[in-house]
Enzyme design. Structure first.
Site, PDB file in Angstrom:
ATOM      1  N   HIS A 146       0.838  -1.186   0.000  1.00 42.16           N
ATOM      2  CA  HIS A 146       0.000   0.000   0.000  1.00 42.16           C
ATOM      3  C   HIS A 146       0.886   1.255   0.000  1.00 42.16           C
ATOM      4  O   HIS A 146       2.091   1.173   0.145  1.00 42.16           O
ATOM      5  CB  HIS A 146      -0.921   0.029   1.221  1.00 42.16           C
ATOM      6  CG  HIS A 146      -2.037  -0.958   1.143  1.00 42.16           C
ATOM      7  ND1 HIS A 146      -1.904  -2.271   1.533  1.00 42.16           N
ATOM      8  CD2 HIS A 146      -3.315  -0.830   0.717  1.00 42.16           C
ATOM      9  CE1 HIS A 146      -3.047  -2.903   1.353  1.00 42.16           C
ATOM     10  NE2 HIS A 146      -3.922  -2.064   0.858  1.00 42.16           N
ATOM     11  N   HIS A 155      -2.956  -5.422  -6.397  1.00 39.52           N
ATOM     12  CA  HIS A 155      -4.356  -5.797  -6.205  1.00 39.52           C
ATOM     13  C   HIS A 155      -4.986  -6.323  -7.491  1.00 39.52           C
ATOM     14  O   HIS A 155      -5.880  -7.172  -7.439  1.00 39.52           O
ATOM     15  CB  HIS A 155      -5.149  -4.613  -5.646  1.00 39.52           C
ATOM     16  CG  HIS A 155      -4.909  -4.370  -4.192  1.00 39.52           C
ATOM     17  ND1 HIS A 155      -3.825  -3.653  -3.727  1.00 39.52           N
ATOM     18  CD2 HIS A 155      -5.595  -4.769  -3.080  1.00 39.52           C
ATOM     19  CE1 HIS A 155      -3.867  -3.604  -2.401  1.00 39.52           C
ATOM     20  NE2 HIS A 155      -4.921  -4.271  -1.986  1.00 39.52           N
ATOM     21  N   HIS A 288     -13.335   1.471   2.735  1.00 46.32           N
ATOM     22  CA  HIS A 288     -12.898   0.564   3.803  1.00 46.32           C
ATOM     23  C   HIS A 288     -13.394   1.065   5.163  1.00 46.32           C
ATOM     24  O   HIS A 288     -13.876   0.281   5.991  1.00 46.32           O
ATOM     25  CB  HIS A 288     -11.377   0.450   3.807  1.00 46.32           C
ATOM     26  CG  HIS A 288     -10.845  -0.579   2.880  1.00 46.32           C
ATOM     27  ND1 HIS A 288     -10.913  -1.930   3.150  1.00 46.32           N
ATOM     28  CD2 HIS A 288     -10.224  -0.473   1.670  1.00 46.32           C
ATOM     29  CE1 HIS A 288     -10.363  -2.611   2.150  1.00 46.32           C
ATOM     30  NE2 HIS A 288      -9.942  -1.742   1.236  1.00 46.32           N
ATOM     31  N   PHE A 305      -6.491  -3.379   7.537  1.00 47.11           N
ATOM     32  CA  PHE A 305      -5.783  -4.140   6.504  1.00 47.11           C
ATOM     33  C   PHE A 305      -5.623  -5.614   6.856  1.00 47.11           C
ATOM     34  O   PHE A 305      -5.634  -6.485   5.984  1.00 47.11           O
ATOM     35  CB  PHE A 305      -4.395  -3.536   6.261  1.00 47.11           C
ATOM     36  CG  PHE A 305      -4.410  -2.264   5.461  1.00 47.11           C
ATOM     37  CD1 PHE A 305      -5.418  -2.008   4.561  1.00 47.11           C
ATOM     38  CD2 PHE A 305      -3.412  -1.324   5.608  1.00 47.11           C
ATOM     39  CE1 PHE A 305      -5.442  -0.838   3.817  1.00 47.11           C
ATOM     40  CE2 PHE A 305      -3.410  -0.144   4.871  1.00 47.11           C
ATOM     41  CZ  PHE A 305      -4.429   0.097   3.971  1.00 47.11           C
ATOM     42  N   HIS A 318     -12.540  -3.958  -4.554  1.00 45.11           N
ATOM     43  CA  HIS A 318     -11.292  -3.767  -5.299  1.00 45.11           C
ATOM     44  C   HIS A 318     -11.456  -3.987  -6.795  1.00 45.11           C
ATOM     45  O   HIS A 318     -10.661  -3.463  -7.585  1.00 45.11           O
ATOM     46  CB  HIS A 318     -10.187  -4.647  -4.713  1.00 45.11           C
ATOM     47  CG  HIS A 318      -9.444  -3.947  -3.619  1.00 45.11           C
ATOM     48  ND1 HIS A 318      -8.394  -3.092  -3.872  1.00 45.11           N
ATOM     49  CD2 HIS A 318      -9.635  -3.931  -2.281  1.00 45.11           C
ATOM     50  CE1 HIS A 318      -7.956  -2.591  -2.726  1.00 45.11           C
ATOM     51  NE2 HIS A 318      -8.696  -3.078  -1.751  1.00 45.11           N
TER      52      HIS A 318
END
Length: 544
Positions: A146, A155, A288, A305, A318
């Protein structure tokens, strides 16, 4: 006996020697992220900063297959049929039954199988929460996918193999994930899709925010209350999409900045602080936050996460992020945009499990064209609304004179300011470049050395020309620059030093202060019990 060479041949040999030396040196200096030693897994942990003291531990270690790792190639993983991803809120009952069956079978696999739901979830946890140290780097520096240019390609690969596994489990090579069309403010995509709200199904997760269940519109900025009138929320959402994607016209602004081997989030400086892109820091993190359950420590599942990928809606979320990458590349008003071309980006290595449970080594560069991977998206007509959004200005004259009168300080670039604690809100006067803006360049605000401990969700919101902006300041106007949403993290990733960039020229023009020599920048923090500091503010030109 000496051997003589003609002078022309000597020059040729010297040229070859120099070329070889340059090539060797380039290889030595190259630093793309490598696959870590998967036998060196570490237990991740997280401590809650508020409420009842509690430490959570996460064993995200990946099962290592008995067969050797293989390298990805398009020939080896030839896509027989297209994978067409469609909006989740339009899914048919036939599809809903199919995806539930696929996840039921995935969840039934033993945890030692890389195809299992637990192992799939642990992929995200391990490479996002410090489960593995970087290979060949001293100091036990964790892998982190990230906050940088790694975010989008990692991703995309994750979804690619996850989708193949699900399709293989139900014997359907054309099986495709759906995308949660949360940017759709027209036809209902901006609510949690109904298919994911059905209890006692394999795609339901009880650890979700009860306050944003349908028919509530899910906000895209942490300062937007879900109790507001729907039209107010949708306008704020449109501006968040516009600022996160449309005005982020360079690869750095949209995708994020460099993450090379040795990059350490826990030991950054202003010079080498990682830079997340607008799509990740803004609307991605906002989803999120609002989907995670506030009744759970650290907003599990989606709001942390370590646990986000335990909720099947994660993969639909995603898929939309991945779709928006394509929209940013090809559907913007200013024409085609371009990804990073740095070799350290292109050659970054990741590892995933394929549909046979075998580990596969992939490169970031092979994920840049989704259609080469067989991935297509059904076009969302609602995109045009946020792409062409026209944020209204609340002000029309410079706020600098009033700011000076009220004692607002001047702040320059680091290291001239030391460390500035911005509290819940902070305003500063920042000088703009004195030279004329070059053609094909952008005017960009850089917030240098943003530092905090990520024990809870924090949002840092930026405004221009609004001294005294606070948590109730609306984000649907031209004065809003963007939001840096900070997701709670564990272990060595808790301490964050980052740099944030926002394109600011479009905002100044809309307000009518594009000729001013200095402007007021205001920063707002959503959590009063969280310390956020910065080390500088800078406005400069950057090439498109």
């Amino acid at each position: 006996m000496e051997v003589g060479y003609p002078r022309s041949k000597m020059r040729w040999l010297s040229f070859v020697s120099i070329l070889v030396a340059i090539t060797v040196l380039a290889r030595v200096q190259a630093a793309p992220l490598q696959i870590p030693d998967l036998t060196q897994c570490e237990i991740a942990s997280a401590s809650a900063a508020v409420g009842t003291p509690l430490t959570l531990y996460f064993n995200c270690c990946l099962p290592i297959p008995s067969t050797p790792m293989v390298d990805f190639s398009f020939d080896k993983y030839n896509t027989v049929q297209k994978h067409i991803r469609r909006p989740a809120h339009t899914a048919s009952e036939e599809y809903i039954a199919k995806i539930n069956k696929a996840y039921k079978l995935m969840k039934a696999l033993p945890a030692t199988d890389g195809r299992s739901f637990k192992a799939q979830a642990n992929l995200h946890c391990s490479f996002c929460n410090g489960g593995y140290p970087q290979r060949g780097i001293s100091g036990n520096v964790p892998v982190q996918v990230h906050f940088s240019w790694l975010f989008l390609p990692w991703h995309r690969w994750y979804l690619y193999f996850h989708e193949r596994i699900l399709g293989s489990l139900i014997g359907d090579p054309s099986f495709s994930l759906v995308y949660w069309n949360w940017d759709d403010q027209v036809s209902g995509g901006n609510k949690i899709p109904e298919m994911f709200t059905r209890v006692n199904t394999s795609i339901y997760d009880e650890k979700r925010n009860p306050n944003v269940q349908p028919p509530v519109v899910v906000p895209l900025a942490a300062t937007t209350a879900y109790s507001l009138n729907e039209s107010i929320v949708t306008n704020k959402n449109l501006n968040n999409m516009y600022q996160s994607i449309v005005t982020a016209s360079t690869a750095t602004l949209f995708m994020g900045g460099a993450f090379r081997a040795g990059t350490d989030l826990s030991n950054s400086t202003v010079i080498n602080a990682p830079l997340g892109g607008g799509i990740e820091n803004g609307v991605h993190n906002g989803i999120h936050y609002y989907t995670g359950d506030p009744r759970q420590q650290l907003l599990q599942n989606m709001g942390n996460f370590a646990t986000a990928s335990r909720d099947p809606i994660f993969y639909a979320h995603h898929s939309n992020v991945d779709r928006l990458w394509n929209v940013w590349r090809f559907d913007m008003p200013d024409g085609e945009r371009f990804d990073h071309t740095d070799p350290d980006f292109l050659n970054a290595e990741f590892v995933f499990y394929d549909e046979k449970g075998q580990m596969v080594r992939v490169l970031a560069k092979d994920a840049l064209d989704s259609q080469k991977l067989g991935i297509y998206y059904k076009k969302a007509k609602s995109d045009d609304l946020w792409i062409n959004y026209n944020p209204p200005a609340k002000t029309n004259v410079s706020a600098v004179p009033a700011a000076i009168a009220s004692g607002v300080p001047y702040v320059g670039e680091s290291p001239l300011n030391g460390t500035i604690n911005i509290g819940t809100n902070f305003s500063a006067i920042v000088k703009r470049p004195t030279e004329k803006k070059p053609s094909k360049s952008l005017e960009v605000l850089t917030i240098q050395g943003v530092q905090t401990v990520r024990d809870e969700f924090v949002a840092l919101i930026a405004f221009v020309n609004l001294p005294g902006a606070g948590s109730t300041t609306t984000t649907d106007s031209a004065e809003y620059l963007g939001t840096f949403n900070i997701i709670p993290a564990t272990g060595k990733n808790r301490n964050l030093m980052a740099t944030i960039k926002y394109e600011i020229g479009d905002n100044l023009k809309r307000i009518g202060i594009q000729k001013e020599e200095e402007v007021v920048i205001s920063l707002v923090v959503t959590k009063s019990n969280t310390t956020v500091t910065i080390q500088g503010l800078k406005i400069d030109y950057e090439d498109k």
